[in-house]
Structure formats: structure tokens, C-alpha cells
Motif scaffolding. Sequence first.
Motif, PDB file in Angstrom:
ATOM      1  N   ILE A   1       9.851   2.054  12.087  1.00 58.54           N
ATOM      2  CA  ILE A   1       8.974   2.784  12.814  1.00 58.54           C
ATOM      3  C   ILE A   1       8.748   2.676  14.294  1.00 58.54           C
ATOM      4  CG2 ILE A   1       6.326   2.992  12.809  1.00 58.54           C
ATOM      5  CD1 ILE A   1       6.415   2.263   9.882  1.00 58.54           C
ATOM      6  N   THR A   2       8.940   1.293  14.699  1.00 66.01           N
ATOM      7  CA  THR A   2       8.986   0.957  16.109  1.00 66.01           C
ATOM      8  C   THR A   2      10.178   1.780  16.960  1.00 66.01           C
ATOM      9  OG1 THR A   2       8.007  -1.201  15.696  1.00 66.01           O
ATOM     10  CG2 THR A   2       9.205  -0.953  17.914  1.00 66.01           C
ATOM     11  N   ALA A   3      11.223   1.786  16.159  1.00 64.94           N
ATOM     12  CA  ALA A   3      12.351   2.394  17.031  1.00 64.94           C
ATOM     13  C   ALA A   3      12.177   4.077  17.170  1.00 64.94           C
ATOM     14  CB  ALA A   3      13.670   2.245  16.152  1.00 64.94           C
ATOM     15  N   VAL A   4      11.597   4.637  15.966  1.00 64.13           N
ATOM     16  CA  VAL A   4      11.368   5.970  15.932  1.00 64.13           C
ATOM     17  C   VAL A   4      10.316   6.393  16.912  1.00 64.13           C
ATOM     18  CG1 VAL A   4      10.379   7.756  14.582  1.00 64.13           C
ATOM     19  CG2 VAL A   4      11.901   6.260  13.577  1.00 64.13           C
TER      20      VAL A   4
ATOM     21  N   LYS B   1      23.395   5.820   2.655  1.00 64.47           N
ATOM     22  CA  LYS B   1      24.452   5.960   3.630  1.00 64.47           C
ATOM     23  C   LYS B   1      24.457   7.349   4.041  1.00 64.47           C
ATOM     24  CE  LYS B   1      26.384   1.938   3.776  1.00 64.47           C
ATOM     25  NZ  LYS B   1      26.546   1.243   5.275  1.00 64.47           N
ATOM     26  N   VAL B   2      24.107   8.277   3.333  1.00 67.23           N
ATOM     27  CA  VAL B   2      24.183   9.728   3.629  1.00 67.23           C
ATOM     28  C   VAL B   2      22.952   9.930   4.678  1.00 67.23           C
ATOM     29  CG1 VAL B   2      23.536  12.152   2.907  1.00 67.23           C
ATOM     30  CG2 VAL B   2      24.958  10.672   1.422  1.00 67.23           C
ATOM     31  N   ILE B   3      21.684   9.242   4.307  1.00 66.31           N
ATOM     32  CA  ILE B   3      20.949   9.194   5.611  1.00 66.31           C
ATOM     33  C   ILE B   3      21.159   8.798   6.851  1.00 66.31           C
ATOM     34  CG2 ILE B   3      18.408   8.571   6.106  1.00 66.31           C
ATOM     35  CD1 ILE B   3      18.009   8.784   2.927  1.00 66.31           C
ATOM     36  N   GLU B   4      21.836   7.676   6.786  1.00 66.46           N
ATOM     37  CA  GLU B   4      22.596   7.008   7.957  1.00 66.46           C
ATOM     38  C   GLU B   4      23.347   7.931   9.009  1.00 66.46           C
ATOM     39  OE1 GLU B   4      22.620   2.530   6.316  1.00 66.46           O
ATOM     40  OE2 GLU B   4      24.643   3.594   6.726  1.00 66.46           O
ATOM     41  N   ILE B   5      23.738   8.881   8.338  1.00 66.97           N
ATOM     42  CA  ILE B   5      24.865   9.841   9.134  1.00 66.97           C
ATOM     43  C   ILE B   5      23.753  10.543  10.210  1.00 66.97           C
ATOM     44  CG2 ILE B   5      26.095  11.916   9.036  1.00 66.97           C
ATOM     45  CD1 ILE B   5      26.978  11.129   6.247  1.00 66.97           C
ATOM     46  N   PHE B   6      22.577  11.083   9.447  1.00 71.93           N
ATOM     47  CA  PHE B   6      21.627  11.822   9.990  1.00 71.93           C
ATOM     48  C   PHE B   6      20.864  10.852  11.184  1.00 71.93           C
ATOM     49  CE2 PHE B   6      22.540  14.033   6.373  1.00 71.93           C
ATOM     50  CZ  PHE B   6      23.127  15.389   7.019  1.00 71.93           C
ATOM     51  N   LEU B   7      20.368   9.656  10.576  1.00 72.45           N
ATOM     52  CA  LEU B   7      19.366   8.964  11.453  1.00 72.45           C
ATOM     53  C   LEU B   7      19.985   8.189  12.476  1.00 72.45           C
ATOM     54  CD1 LEU B   7      16.654   7.622  11.742  1.00 72.45           C
ATOM     55  CD2 LEU B   7      17.297   5.845  10.279  1.00 72.45           C
TER      56      LEU B   7
ATOM     57  N   MET C   1      11.808   9.472   6.989  1.00 72.43           N
ATOM     58  CA  MET C   1      10.649   9.866   5.904  1.00 72.43           C
ATOM     59  C   MET C   1      11.801   9.765   4.550  1.00 72.43           C
ATOM     60  SD  MET C   1       8.645  12.719   7.728  1.00 72.43           S
ATOM     61  CE  MET C   1       7.663  13.329   6.122  1.00 72.43           C
ATOM     62  N   LEU C   2      12.876  10.402   4.530  1.00 76.97           N
ATOM     63  CA  LEU C   2      13.779  10.256   3.481  1.00 76.97           C
ATOM     64  C   LEU C   2      14.287   8.970   3.150  1.00 76.97           C
ATOM     65  CD1 LEU C   2      16.113  13.459   4.232  1.00 76.97           C
ATOM     66  CD2 LEU C   2      13.891  13.333   2.807  1.00 76.97           C
ATOM     67  N   LEU C   3      14.264   7.975   4.368  1.00 78.93           N
ATOM     68  CA  LEU C   3      14.853   6.611   3.955  1.00 78.93           C
ATOM     69  C   LEU C   3      13.749   5.765   3.211  1.00 78.93           C
ATOM     70  CD1 LEU C   3      16.872   4.358   4.259  1.00 78.93           C
ATOM     71  CD2 LEU C   3      15.793   4.163   6.620  1.00 78.93           C
TER      72      LEU C   3
ATOM     73  N   VAL D   1      13.472  14.697  16.261  1.00 76.45           N
ATOM     74  CA  VAL D   1      12.698  15.176  14.909  1.00 76.45           C
ATOM     75  C   VAL D   1      13.798  14.988  13.877  1.00 76.45           C
ATOM     76  CG1 VAL D   1      12.279  17.289  13.867  1.00 76.45           C
ATOM     77  CG2 VAL D   1      11.383  16.972  16.217  1.00 76.45           C
ATOM     78  N   THR D   2      14.906  15.027  14.129  1.00 78.89           N
ATOM     79  CA  THR D   2      15.885  14.700  13.005  1.00 78.89           C
ATOM     80  C   THR D   2      15.591  13.236  12.458  1.00 78.89           C
ATOM     81  OG1 THR D   2      17.603  16.192  13.853  1.00 78.89           O
ATOM     82  CG2 THR D   2      18.392  14.602  12.337  1.00 78.89           C
ATOM     83  N   GLY D   3      15.445  12.586  13.337  1.00 79.22           N
ATOM     84  CA  GLY D   3      15.320  10.999  13.159  1.00 79.22           C
ATOM     85  C   GLY D   3      14.164  10.763  12.400  1.00 79.22           C
TER      86      GLY D   3
END
Length: 234
Positions: A193-196, A121-127, A160-162, A153-155
Motif C-alpha cells: 500500500i505504501t509503494a502504491v 505470477k500473472v499479477i506480477e507481470i502487470f504490477l 486489488m487483484l493481488l 492506475v494499472t498498479g
Amino acid sequence: MITTILAVMIQQLLSLLAPMLLGAQLVLTLILVKGDICPGQRGRIHKVLPVVALLWLAVASLKIEAIMLVFAILYFYSQVQTKKTRVQGPLWVIYLANGLAFAYVGIVISEQPSIVGSALKVIEIFLLGALFSHLLLTIAKTRLQAFHRILPVTGIVSAMLLSIVVLVKSAQIEPNLLAEHTNMLLSGFALMITAVLIWCWHILLSKTVHKIQLWVAFTTMLVSMSFIENFIVL
């Protein structure tokens, strides 16, 4: 049966919205307060705020407390102009909305059944927040070119963290159960990966970002996160 499946899918998508909206609000607030934007850009950014309020209204179908955010954002929207303007409006309302969003998402994070779920959930805030805010800024025709690189780049970093979080979860699952859900996990990763890649396409080709590109990336990312969330809750 079909109705039940659709209801579950809708609930999963709604569960992604709160972290996403918190991240997007923080980006928009930063730009409205500190961004070097012209009067026209400020007005266009104000125009996209009802979209944020509408999505919080959807979140309120899960937890009624989210309705407070709808009122706060719409009140701010009612006090500002959507044409050319240098007036920032009552920023304390935006700060209040951000505080309420922090509190809401904090509760959601604390309700997760595991540390891995909370980390997701924390990672979703940024991604998701970075991707959605990038979409909104592109619709608002922002000229802040730095954000067209910073947000993707944040994504990438968030993805990667995800991946690390998912690997930790994989190590905690019984081999038989992991084998049963491998296809779901691989589908989620492939879509992410496709989305990024779609999100970063303008950087790779040194072209101007387009809102259709971001719409496709955003939709693909939401689907991928639904797969990944299903895996995390196993």
C-alpha cells in the motif's frame, strides 16, 4: 547462517524479475512501435534497454535459458542509435525477445505449486512490469503524459487483484499456521500500500512525477512482494 539468509533473499528477488521484465518489455515495445515520440525520446528509450538485458542476465543465474533474452535485447540495442533518431531498428528482434519472455514466464507460471501461486505470477507481470516500465520511462524523460496516469492506475488495479489472491490463500491455510505468519502478511500488505501511494503521489498532488519517487516506490514494492510470495508458498 547470514550467508544462507542472504542467498535466499537474493533468490526471492530474482524470482520477481522475470514477470516484471516481461511487463516492462511489453510497455516499451508498445511505445517504440505505436507511441507518438520524437527522435530524442526514441533514442533515450533505446538507452535504457541495456538495463533490461542486465536484469535478464541476473535471471539467467536461476535458469540459463534466460540468456537468450540477453542476446536478443543487446543485439537490438547494437542496431539502433541512442541519440536523436526516427529509425525503429529491427523490430522483429524485439518481438522475438517478447516471445521468449512470454515462453519463459509461462514456464515459471506452470511450475508454481498451486493455482494461487500461478495467479500471483500473472499479477506480477502487470504490477511490477507497470512500475518498472514507469521508472524506465521517467529516466528516459518521456513526454507521454498519459502513461504517467495509466501505469499507476494499472498498479492500483493489480494490487486489488493481488489482495483477492492473498485472501483466497488465507482461506486455504490452517488457522494455527495463518496466525504464525500474520505479521509477515500484514508487513507485505503495508509495504505494498505504501509503494502504491508513493507511486501515485504525483497524481494525488497534481505534480510532475520524479524518478526518486519511483525508485522509492519500486524498492518498497519489491520488498513487499518478497513478503507476499513467502506467504503464498506456505
